[in-house]
Write an enzyme that holds these catalytic residues in place. Sequence first.
Site, PDB file in Angstrom:
ATOM      1  N   TYR A 156       5.495   3.152  -3.330  1.00 17.65           N
ATOM      2  CA  TYR A 156       4.127   2.685  -3.066  1.00 17.65           C
ATOM      3  C   TYR A 156       3.160   3.184  -4.007  1.00 17.65           C
ATOM      4  O   TYR A 156       2.936   4.571  -3.957  1.00 17.65           O
ATOM      5  CB  TYR A 156       3.555   2.696  -1.485  1.00 17.65           C
ATOM      6  CG  TYR A 156       2.226   1.990  -1.113  1.00 17.65           C
ATOM      7  CD1 TYR A 156       2.333   0.671  -1.007  1.00 17.65           C
ATOM      8  CD2 TYR A 156       1.179   2.880  -1.068  1.00 17.65           C
ATOM      9  CE1 TYR A 156       0.945   0.191  -0.510  1.00 17.65           C
ATOM     10  CE2 TYR A 156      -0.128   2.315  -1.067  1.00 17.65           C
ATOM     11  CZ  TYR A 156      -0.209   0.888  -0.707  1.00 17.65           C
ATOM     12  OH  TYR A 156      -1.371   0.397  -0.443  1.00 17.65           O
ATOM     13  N   TRP A 196      -0.439   2.006  -6.680  1.00 14.81           N
ATOM     14  CA  TRP A 196      -1.340   0.998  -7.619  1.00 14.81           C
ATOM     15  C   TRP A 196      -0.702   1.266  -8.913  1.00 14.81           C
ATOM     16  O   TRP A 196      -0.749  -0.073  -9.699  1.00 14.81           O
ATOM     17  CB  TRP A 196      -2.923   1.268  -7.469  1.00 14.81           C
ATOM     18  CG  TRP A 196      -3.701   0.722  -6.580  1.00 14.81           C
ATOM     19  CD1 TRP A 196      -3.421   0.918  -5.250  1.00 14.81           C
ATOM     20  CD2 TRP A 196      -4.730  -0.142  -6.581  1.00 14.81           C
ATOM     21  NE1 TRP A 196      -4.233   0.321  -4.638  1.00 14.81           N
ATOM     22  CE2 TRP A 196      -5.086  -0.449  -5.188  1.00 14.81           C
ATOM     23  CE3 TRP A 196      -5.296  -0.613  -7.579  1.00 14.81           C
ATOM     24  CZ2 TRP A 196      -6.348  -1.267  -4.826  1.00 14.81           C
ATOM     25  CZ3 TRP A 196      -6.529  -1.454  -7.246  1.00 14.81           C
ATOM     26  CH2 TRP A 196      -7.090  -1.634  -5.966  1.00 14.81           C
TER      27      TRP A 196
END
Length: 775
Positions: A115, A117
Amino acid sequence: MSITHSRNVQTSLHWGAYQVEVRGDRIVAAHPFAGDPDPSPIGRSIPGVVHHDCRVAQPMVRKGWLERGPGHHRGGRGTEPFIPVSWDEALDLVAGELRRVREAFGNSAIFGGSYGWASAGRFHHSQSQLHRFLNQLGGYVRSVNTYSFAAGEVIVPHVFGYGWAAIRGGATSWPVIARHTKLMVSFGGLPLKNTQVSAGGLGKHAARGWLERCKENGVEFVNVSPLKDDAADFLEAEWLAPHPNTDTALMLGLAHTLLKEGLHDQPFLDKYCTGFEAFRAYLTGERDGQPKDPEWAAALCGIPANTIGKLARRMAATRTLITASWSLQRADHGEQPYWMAAVLAAMLGQIGLPGGGIGYGYGSTGSIGNPVKAVGGMALPQGANPVKPFIPVARITDMLLNPGEPFDYNGQRLRYPDIRLVYWCGGNPFHHHQDLNRLVEAWQRPETVIVHEPWWNPQARHADIVLPATTSLERNDIGWQAADPIVFAMAQAIPPVGAARNDYDIFSGLADRLGFKDGFTEGRLENDWLQHLYDSFRGQFLSQGIELPPFDAFWRAGHITLPTEGEEKVLLAQFREDPVAHPLPTPSGRIEIFSETIAGFGYDDCPGHPAWIEPAEWLGGEEAGRFPLHLISNQPTTRLHSQHDPGTVSVANKVQGREPLLIHPATAAARGIEDGTVVRLYNDRGTCLAGARVTESVSPNVVVLATGAWFDPTAPGGLERHGNPNVLTLDKGTSRLAQGPISQTALVEVQAFEEELPDVQAFTTPELVDREAGT
């Protein structure tokens, strides 16, 4: 004397588009995109971060892992030195370890949730690259939902039927709000700092302009938050500061006033909703003997009962839009305020009307409410994952500590897999996860941890094999996201720093060693993939009669503007217009104030209708006697999460090199704390240092320490020197329904730090050992 001429190269990042100025092989400046009306200053950090001394110079392997092999000396992660190795050796080690774990334990022993960005590019999206690779390897254990809005992702579909993406994408547009809304009541506020960023990037930061338009048109604002700065000064918002985690109680008090005074819209509830009568019995106290009236709510949330009553009447008297920030549901029982906000909007009867109803995420990112039509998509195909086990994203520590143990999630009874290998690419769990000391313990359990990372951040320091990855300035890509009309050509600005390689080249090399390079690459190099993705995107527009320029013309131009602006949306307008022709995809076809589905799960921490459930930690609870301050760990102003923390913009905001702690003057004075004092925050989970910034913009008995300071402990479980709030936060799920993170549920105490200040080591490189010399 030689003169080095500079050149400008365009790029796109999650916080905006920039022209980076390059001299030789170095980036020397970053200039905002000329078409951006409100560019983010975060971009000023680009040159220093790209060339920072804490870049990973070449492939590295943890000494204990290299000398003793996988699974041995696991306790050394985060403390042991690293040994530089060649790319060939590193790739051989990774390929061999993937092969060993797959053959010995199966693909369900590989965790590739990864996980984070990562970068804004559509091709070099790290998680997509990793998932494509692992799927062709035979699959991996994945994670579901996000740290940003996990509880919302799960509860909202039960209430409205539509998936979370549809509710976000269908949010009422800003121009509609500016024309029609009279009152905007924002639970969690509308913090402009968060609108600097949007996943995939923004060519135009428009949120400030739309809020200014709203104010000019006479929209009134109520900021319901412990932080005054969660609404911009120019909005002149009324500030209501409830105790953190008590928004559901406040909403119930508002709802009780509407019901008692006959201000609710019963015809709307009858026609468009189901389950109101069951909720009414709870609201009035018919079921439990306790009316959820303003006096009851005031005792819990700290807002006076007469203020609650006045706000309810004001909301019923005009076109009101209720908004709920993402942060609101990142708390214990975070499903409840999101569900209750929907019920409150339903009682007002304005759902589906222009400028009324409910909205989630305004002020949480720069994309919500943008008047842009969603057309097409652009993403690297990942393929199918044949491995079935998964975890809710925030349960990674539980998974590593408790293999084989059962857990509940959204009506399912599942078991945690037994993970032997973790592969992370484009994220930093030592930023976004809660109770980092517990995560450090769990992180020692896998036999091997592999990481792709440009910098020696905490994730890299806690790995066994670190493969140096390029930044988006060191490769070619395409920048775009659906809520922005501009597509950017992200031309490579400089050669890779040190021995860094892009993720695609790394995975291509591994796929070659593992026998599926042709399937992974499909015979394409980087530029071939960019043209393929763009041509597919262009074809989606052509099917709708819209012609975009060919790839070569797009690349030469640097960016194109799509004809997608001007799309005005009203959330659930079609449903309101004709609920028979356009029913919601809920079991009843209507808004589910009471959910038979959720009630059937039998969860004591998430009943069949929204309810006040006491949080694990809050200012009205028993723990407040020992730890009397509520910690808010919100998003930072000077970076995106932990990205660019070593950058000049982030570093300039620190206090004596540490993350600033916002603290009210009365709270500070009671502890002998002055502005600029280095303080110690602590509870039973951990301790960290921060720099006090005394301000009246924070409620008394609330302190604010933004997330993202790189985790910098003196030793495992020891004092964190840099100001990372997640050594203090609580690691449990929101409920058995969503199992989301609850970072906003944490009590602490604060005191002035009077010992000798330890040096911050967050941006240094770990000890490196020359294998041949032995030092």
